[in-house]
Design a protein around this motif. Structure first.
Motif, PDB file in Angstrom:
ATOM      1  N   GLY A 214       0.822  -1.207   0.000  1.00 34.89           N
ATOM      2  CA  GLY A 214       0.000   0.000   0.000  1.00 34.89           C
ATOM      3  C   GLY A 214       0.854   1.254   0.000  1.00 34.89           C
ATOM      4  O   GLY A 214       1.706   1.435   0.869  1.00 34.89           O
ATOM      5  N   GLU A 215       0.647   2.108  -0.975  1.00 31.71           N
ATOM      6  CA  GLU A 215       1.375   3.375  -1.109  1.00 31.71           C
ATOM      7  C   GLU A 215       2.889   3.202  -0.944  1.00 31.71           C
ATOM      8  O   GLU A 215       3.516   3.841  -0.091  1.00 31.71           O
ATOM      9  N   PRO A 216       3.483   2.342  -1.738  1.00 31.60           N
ATOM     10  CA  PRO A 216       4.938   2.169  -1.637  1.00 31.60           C
ATOM     11  C   PRO A 216       5.674   3.387  -2.174  1.00 31.60           C
ATOM     12  O   PRO A 216       5.145   4.151  -2.990  1.00 31.60           O
ATOM     13  N   SER A 217       6.905   3.563  -1.721  1.00 37.97           N
ATOM     14  CA  SER A 217       7.692   4.699  -2.191  1.00 37.97           C
ATOM     15  C   SER A 217       8.175   4.504  -3.621  1.00 37.97           C
ATOM     16  O   SER A 217       8.600   5.470  -4.271  1.00 37.97           O
ATOM     17  N   ARG A 218       8.107   3.277  -4.131  1.00 37.69           N
ATOM     18  CA  ARG A 218       8.478   2.990  -5.519  1.00 37.69           C
ATOM     19  C   ARG A 218       7.548   1.927  -6.078  1.00 37.69           C
ATOM     20  O   ARG A 218       6.944   1.150  -5.322  1.00 37.69           O
ATOM     21  N   ALA A 219       7.441   1.895  -7.397  1.00 34.85           N
ATOM     22  CA  ALA A 219       6.650   0.848  -8.037  1.00 34.85           C
ATOM     23  C   ALA A 219       7.379  -0.488  -8.002  1.00 34.85           C
ATOM     24  O   ALA A 219       6.759  -1.547  -7.860  1.00 34.85           O
ATOM     25  N   VAL A 220       8.705  -0.454  -8.122  1.00 36.88           N
ATOM     26  CA  VAL A 220       9.533  -1.667  -8.088  1.00 36.88           C
ATOM     27  C   VAL A 220      10.739  -1.381  -7.212  1.00 36.88           C
ATOM     28  O   VAL A 220      11.471  -0.408  -7.446  1.00 36.88           O
ATOM     29  N   PHE A 221      10.942  -2.220  -6.208  1.00 36.64           N
ATOM     30  CA  PHE A 221      12.111  -2.065  -5.337  1.00 36.64           C
ATOM     31  C   PHE A 221      13.244  -2.944  -5.852  1.00 36.64           C
ATOM     32  O   PHE A 221      13.084  -4.155  -5.963  1.00 36.64           O
ATOM     33  N   PRO A 222      14.396  -2.370  -6.188  1.00 32.73           N
ATOM     34  CA  PRO A 222      15.533  -3.198  -6.596  1.00 32.73           C
ATOM     35  C   PRO A 222      15.999  -4.063  -5.435  1.00 32.73           C
ATOM     36  O   PRO A 222      15.994  -3.624  -4.282  1.00 32.73           O
TER      37      PRO A 222
ATOM     38  N   PRO B  90      18.635   2.863   2.069  1.00 31.72           N
ATOM     39  CA  PRO B  90      17.635   2.375   3.016  1.00 31.72           C
ATOM     40  C   PRO B  90      16.472   3.349   3.213  1.00 31.72           C
ATOM     41  O   PRO B  90      15.331   2.936   3.369  1.00 31.72           O
ATOM     42  N   GLU B  91      16.779   4.656   3.194  1.00 36.20           N
ATOM     43  CA  GLU B  91      15.725   5.645   3.396  1.00 36.20           C
ATOM     44  C   GLU B  91      14.703   5.635   2.262  1.00 36.20           C
ATOM     45  O   GLU B  91      13.621   6.204   2.394  1.00 36.20           O
ATOM     46  N   GLY B  92      15.044   4.997   1.144  1.00 34.54           N
ATOM     47  CA  GLY B  92      14.131   4.966   0.016  1.00 34.54           C
ATOM     48  C   GLY B  92      13.043   3.919   0.126  1.00 34.54           C
ATOM     49  O   GLY B  92      12.168   3.848  -0.734  1.00 34.54           O
ATOM     50  N   PHE B  93      13.083   3.074   1.181  1.00 33.93           N
ATOM     51  CA  PHE B  93      12.059   2.046   1.356  1.00 33.93           C
ATOM     52  C   PHE B  93      10.982   2.545   2.311  1.00 33.93           C
ATOM     53  O   PHE B  93      11.274   2.929   3.439  1.00 33.93           O
ATOM     54  N   ARG B  94       9.745   2.518   1.846  1.00 35.54           N
ATOM     55  CA  ARG B  94       8.640   2.968   2.685  1.00 35.54           C
ATOM     56  C   ARG B  94       7.340   2.353   2.172  1.00 35.54           C
ATOM     57  O   ARG B  94       7.079   2.339   0.958  1.00 35.54           O
ATOM     58  N   LEU B  95       6.523   1.824   3.100  1.00 34.85           N
ATOM     59  CA  LEU B  95       5.216   1.276   2.765  1.00 34.85           C
ATOM     60  C   LEU B  95       4.190   1.798   3.760  1.00 34.85           C
ATOM     61  O   LEU B  95       4.434   1.787   4.966  1.00 34.85           O
ATOM     62  N   ALA B  96       3.056   2.239   3.254  1.00 34.02           N
ATOM     63  CA  ALA B  96       1.969   2.618   4.161  1.00 34.02           C
ATOM     64  C   ALA B  96       1.305   1.378   4.736  1.00 34.02           C
ATOM     65  O   ALA B  96       0.862   1.378   5.887  1.00 34.02           O
ATOM     66  N   SER B  97       1.262   0.294   3.944  1.00 33.99           N
ATOM     67  CA  SER B  97       0.656  -0.951   4.426  1.00 33.99           C
ATOM     68  C   SER B  97       1.227  -2.119   3.646  1.00 33.99           C
ATOM     69  O   SER B  97       1.788  -1.951   2.550  1.00 33.99           O
ATOM     70  N   LEU B  98       1.066  -3.304   4.222  1.00 34.11           N
ATOM     71  CA  LEU B  98       1.561  -4.530   3.594  1.00 34.11           C
ATOM     72  C   LEU B  98       0.604  -5.664   3.925  1.00 34.11           C
ATOM     73  O   LEU B  98       0.178  -5.815   5.070  1.00 34.11           O
ATOM     74  N   THR B  99       0.278  -6.460   2.911  1.00 37.17           N
ATOM     75  CA  THR B  99      -0.543  -7.652   3.107  1.00 37.17           C
ATOM     76  C   THR B  99       0.073  -8.796   2.315  1.00 37.17           C
ATOM     77  O   THR B  99       0.342  -8.644   1.114  1.00 37.17           O
TER      78      THR B  99
END
Length: 474
Positions: free
Chosen positions: A123-131, A138-147
């Protein structure tokens, strides 16, 4: 059969056709760009550590986003990653949601599934695809939610070792399944909330559990910070319905609750209905040890073979104008055996710039605090343990129970002559529990008006002279 077109429909046709074609041709370049970016990012996701195949890539007509189907990555070490569908919804640079369906990792030689997940929703990730290499800070990883739904992990795989690095399962062999995982506010250094439900595992080398199987209904944690190497802080953790049967432990736990957030003035730990099947564990012990273990089990459980525990270690604090007060209320109950109740009430003056909540986070701060008196109370309640201890002690020494109790009384009096009347009163109270003349022993300790921890730790043998004791049996 004839169809009649109403004039109103004909009138609207000149307006709807240009609008439809305008939307289609206006959106198409943007949608095409999103699809191309998704394919390029998926191909670059692993940083060139193997071969990548991407099947059909498409875009929705009337909304932004992109979908890739049939993604396959084959690593140089022989593992393959499959993603049936990779869906990006919303603005590609700031997606509303990213969904991965049919995710699985296989061994290329044996085609055994090492890990799989039915569905992953970001949910609302900071990127569409995380390498998956080190190209993202590390600061570039962010998720509003995860399922994540229906997770299956082969614990012997290299994937599992990396996934569970630093956890009890990092060197295990077996299988782990999780019905669902939910998370909120996830970043590289903190987790707002994480909950797993429907956990089951079986295998060998399951850390302290040994080899066997376990189940867990749910585990939920909130407010975990300091994951980037700073001081870790956990606001709360709740674990429900844990059961294990292994060669080291057979038992169950109804609930474990940890409140680590003392900012509201209270916190602590609760343990509810922790049950240990000593009888089964003794059957798995070496034969030469079983007789002695059964004696201990009979004393603790009154012959049932099952030890049941409840416990709580709770604390709260109050901040006043000239001093603070820390209170602790704790208990341990071994059913059909023993009750221990432990209360502490400490008024104290903390070093300047320190608050009572800091003491719970760092107990070393108590060394610099001035204790303004205070009370400590310990209650020992007999639920059958002391009577059985007397019987066992007499049997092991080959004397009658009356003789054993008389020896205990004589020893208590002797220690009292060495260490003073306060120690003697405590030991004599324990003898009364052994004799069955009392069912509860209370020890109340009063601290002097001004002192610190060094006052007591520097001369442990002199403690009775520095404290006031009151011992009662009933």
């Amino acid at each position: 059969m004839s169809h009649t077109i109403r004039p109103a429909s004909l009138a609207a046709l000149p307006l709807t056709l240009p609008l439809t074609f305008g939307l289609a041709f206006g959106i198409a370049p943007l949608a095409l760009a999103d699809a191309e970016r998704l394919e390029a990012d998926l191909r670059a996701m692993f940083g060139g550590y193997g071969s990548v195949q991407v099947g059909e890539v498409s875009t929705p007509l009337l909304r932004s986003g992109a979908t890739a189907e049939g993604f396959v990555f084959e690593a140089e070490d022989g593992e393959r990653l499959f993603i049936d569908r990779y869906v990006v919804r919303g603005d590609y640079d700031s997606p509303d949601e990213v969904t991965l369906e049919g995710v699985r990792i296989e061994d290329a030689l044996t085609e055994l599934v090492l890990m799989s997940a039915e569905r992953i929703v970001l949910g609302e990730p900071s990127r569409a695809v995380f390498p998956l290499d080190d190209s993202l800070a590390p600061e570039g990883f962010r998720l509003a939610s995860l399922t994540i739904d229906e997770i299956v992990v082969d614990l012997v795989s290299e994937i599992a070792r990396d996934l569970f690095f630093g956890t009890p399962f990092s060197a295990s062999e077996g299988r782990l399944t999780i019905e669902s995982l939910r998370g909120e506010s996830l970043a590289h250094d903190a987790i707002g909330m994480l909950e797993i439900t429907g956990v089951a595992g079986a295998g060998e080398n399951l850390d302290e559990l040994g080899s066997g199987a376990f189940t867990l209904a749910s585990l939920r944690l909130e407010g975990l910070s300091g994951l980037d190497g700073g001081e870790e802080q956990l606001d709360s953790l709740v674990m429900r319905d844990f059961a294990v049967e292994s060669d080291r432990l057979v038992g169950s736990l109804s609930q474990l609750e940890i409140d680590g957030d003392f900012s509201d003035g209270e916190g602590g730990l609760r343990l509810e209905d922790f049950s240990i099947d000593l009888a089964k564990m003794i059957d798995m012990a070496p034969e030469e040890e079983r007789t002695q273990l059964r004696m201990v089990s009979n004393v603790l459980t009154d012959g049932s073979g099952t030890l049941r525990l409840d416990a709580a270690f709770l604390g709260n604090w109050e901040e006043g104008s000239d001093h603070s007060r820390i209170h602790s209320d704790s208990h341990i109950i071994a059913h059909d055996a023993l009750r221990l109740l432990f209360d502490i009430d400490l008024p104290l003056a903390l070093p300047e710039g320190t608050e009572p909540v800091d003491v719970f986070a760092d107990s070393d701060l108590l060394e610099h605090a001035t204790l303004l008196g205070g009370d400590i109370r310990l209650i020992i309640g007999d639920e059958g343990l002391f009577g059985r201890l007397a019987t066992l002690g007499a049997a092991m020494e080959g004397v009658t129970e009356a003789q054993y109790l008389e020896q205990a009384r004589t020893q208590a009096q002797g220690f009292g002559m060495m260490f003073g009347p306060q120690v003697q009163s405590i030991l004599m109270g324990l003898v009364e529990l052994l004799e069955g003349n009392a069912s509860e022993l209370e020890i109340a300790v009063g601290l002097p008006a001004e002192s610190n921890l060094a006052t007591y730790t520097g001369d442990p043998l002199g403690l009775p002279d520095k404290l006031s004791f009151k011992v009662e049996t009933r």
